[in-house]
Design an enzyme around this catalytic site. Structure first.
Site, PDB file in Angstrom:
ATOM      1  N   ARG A  27       0.890  -1.632  -0.072  1.00 50.28           N
ATOM      2  CA  ARG A  27      -0.306  -0.051   0.612  1.00 50.28           C
ATOM      3  C   ARG A  27       0.779   1.049   0.125  1.00 50.28           C
ATOM      4  NH1 ARG A  27      -3.223  -4.174   1.954  1.00 50.28           N
ATOM      5  NH2 ARG A  27      -5.060  -3.504   1.844  1.00 50.28           N
ATOM      6  N   GLY A  69      -0.598 -11.310  -7.146  1.00 45.46           N
ATOM      7  CA  GLY A  69      -2.126 -10.819  -7.119  1.00 45.46           C
ATOM      8  C   GLY A  69      -1.946  -9.684  -5.827  1.00 45.46           C
ATOM      9  N   GLN A 146      -9.159  -6.106  -1.381  1.00 47.23           N
ATOM     10  CA  GLN A 146      -7.667  -5.565  -2.371  1.00 47.23           C
ATOM     11  C   GLN A 146      -8.370  -4.759  -3.405  1.00 47.23           C
ATOM     12  OE1 GLN A 146      -5.206  -8.297  -3.428  1.00 47.23           O
ATOM     13  NE2 GLN A 146      -4.539  -8.622  -1.861  1.00 47.23           N
ATOM     14  N   SER A 172     -13.527  -8.556   5.124  1.00 46.56           N
ATOM     15  CA  SER A 172     -12.575  -7.789   5.737  1.00 46.56           C
ATOM     16  C   SER A 172     -11.918  -6.142   5.578  1.00 46.56           C
ATOM     17  CB  SER A 172     -11.613  -8.354   4.170  1.00 46.56           C
ATOM     18  OG  SER A 172     -11.625  -9.539   3.566  1.00 46.56           O
ATOM     19  N   ASP A 292      -6.289 -15.282   5.691  1.00 46.91           N
ATOM     20  CA  ASP A 292      -4.820 -15.840   5.105  1.00 46.91           C
ATOM     21  C   ASP A 292      -4.676 -16.608   6.285  1.00 46.91           C
ATOM     22  OD1 ASP A 292      -5.521 -14.738   2.656  1.00 46.91           O
ATOM     23  OD2 ASP A 292      -3.776 -12.763   3.348  1.00 46.91           O
ATOM     24  N   LYS A 319      -7.398 -17.583  -4.542  1.00 47.17           N
ATOM     25  CA  LYS A 319      -5.962 -17.144  -4.093  1.00 47.17           C
ATOM     26  C   LYS A 319      -4.685 -17.617  -4.538  1.00 47.17           C
ATOM     27  CE  LYS A 319      -6.696 -14.789   0.047  1.00 47.17           C
ATOM     28  NZ  LYS A 319      -6.152 -13.754   0.483  1.00 47.17           N
ATOM     29  N   ARG A 323      -7.473 -22.642  -1.989  1.00 49.51           N
ATOM     30  CA  ARG A 323      -6.555 -22.938  -0.828  1.00 49.51           C
ATOM     31  C   ARG A 323      -7.237 -23.788   0.081  1.00 49.51           C
ATOM     32  NH1 ARG A 323      -4.225 -17.257   1.593  1.00 49.51           N
ATOM     33  NH2 ARG A 323      -2.042 -17.157   0.060  1.00 49.51           N
TER      34      ARG A 323
END
Length: 408
Positions: A27, A69, A146, A172, A292, A319, A323
């Protein structure tokens, strides 16, 4: 290349310094590209952050972010807002399968000119940079944070800033708040009220010119797992961390209490200590805000013989790999019984773990690191073990410092 982890026992006391957060670093690197006077200290040494930094400095027509990503999403927004810049943004074969249409549509709503070079909805992208004068856009609130952060990070350099409306239940939130907090720290004005986020355009100088990145909490998760799988009174000190972290994965300090691990916050570090053996029959965690760490928690539960039910995992399917499927495959190899849906994982307690199993990592750094702590319970192999460099290049050296035994 495969690494053989021998059954190990770690030192009673250890000290590890972990590099800066990949999430914060990426960021701030984008903000630094927009505001070159900004200086950043303790930047992550991860592959992702190195890729991000190089891409932002690149003058090439073709920009390849490989497996990164975060870089793909942030750079899509960045290049779309650079008037006169013509770029093809691409990545690995897996990256070319990862959806990005939601972000592309949002940017195109703002006046961007982005098209798909191969598969509709996925990279590679052809981006013709524009001056983006429109300022209102709407996104589904349960998309990857994101996408949201990518828009917020470029917003202060847009002609009229940004008014972003989120529809539905927001997931998130910590990562959105991280982005807003970093913007606020450098003097960019934002508001987040109800479902609407606004970012004001900034024409003058930044409020502060230097920011220090906190160490990465996602990387800390593997040491929480190690301490949880160790005897009582084992302790590991990690630096540099703070009690009021911007990172969603700092919830580890609370979650791992269920596994007998106490977290003590010191001046610039945290002390993880195994204070009790647990007798939990089952644990349940909602991980909407910290998906995560799901891999780490699942492996910890396998090692402790504890049933777990994890929810809020829908973003794990897009991801570096799917996952949830990857976890199911590899935990099965070790003798676990596991059920998954698009959003949940249920691991059933088992009293034994198969020995010397070879764990596939699927080009996913977190698969390698999440399974490594099991060497405290059994011998195992980790395939493509240097995939860890994506976020934590010194991972194996740090495990060796703790006392792990392995051969390559």
């Amino acid at each position: 290349m495969t690494i053989q982890l021998h059954k190990s026992a770690i030192k009673k006391e250890s000290n590890i310094t972990i590099t800066g957060s990949k999430s914060e670093s990426n960021r701030l690197l984008l903000l630094q590209a927009l505001y070159p006077e900004l200086e950043i200290e303790n930047v992550s040494n991860s592959d992702d952050s190195i890729v991000m930094s190089k891409a932002l400095l690149s003058l090439s027509h073709n920009v390849d972010v490989h497996h990164a990503g975060t870089a793909m999403r942030f750079l899509t927004a960045y290049f779309a807002s650079r008037d006169g810049r013509d770029v093809v943004l691409t990545g690995s074969d897996r990256m070319k399968e990862r959806p990005i249409e939601i972000l592309v549509d949002a940017l195109n709503q703002l006046g961007a000119e982005i098209s798909y070079e191969e598969t509709h909805g996925c990279p590679p992208l052809r981006i013709k940079g524009q001056t983006l004068s429109k300022y209102k856009v709407t996104l589904k609130a349960n998309v990857s944070s994101q996408y949201i952060s990518a828009l917020l990070l470029i917003a202060s350099r847009l002609e009229n800033g940004l008014e972003l409306t989120l529809e539905g239940e927001i997931t998130s939130i910590p990562y959105i708040n991280m982005t807003l907090d970093l913007l606020n720290q450098v003097g960019i004005q934002t508001t987040f009220e109800d479902q609407i986020i606004t970012v004001r355009p900034k024409k003058n100088a930044l409020k502060i010119n230097t920011l220090t990145v906190e160490s990465d909490w996602s990387s800390a998760s593997y040491f929480y797992s190690i301490v949880a799988l160790s005897p009582i009174n084992t302790q590991v000190e990690l630096s540099s961390y703070k009690n009021n972290s911007l990172q969603g994965d700092s919830v580890l300090a609370e979650i791992y209490q269920a596994f007998g691990v106490k977290t003590t916050f010191n001046d610039q570090s945290i002390m993880l200590k195994k204070v009790e053996e647990i007798n939990n029959e089952a644990v349940e965690f909602q991980l909407n805000n910290s998906p995560d760490i799901a891999q780490t928690i699942a492996v910890t539960c396998l090692g402790l013989g504890v049933k777990c039910h994890l929810t809020g995992l829908h973003t794990l399917k897009i991801k570096e790999t799917d996952r949830l499927v990857a976890l199911q495959n590899e935990l099965h190899k070790l003798g676990a019984s596991i059920d998954i849906t698009n959003d949940t994982l249920t691991l059933y307690a088992t009293s034994s773990i198969n020995e010397d199993i070879s764990i596939s990592t699927y080009n996913d750094h977190r698969m390698a690191m999440a399974f490594a702590p099991l060497a405290l319970k059994t011998s195992l192999k980790i395939e493509d073990h240097m995939v860890v460099s994506k976020s934590y290049p010194s991972f194996w050296e740090d495990l060796e410092t703790l006392g792990f035994k392995f051969s390559k």
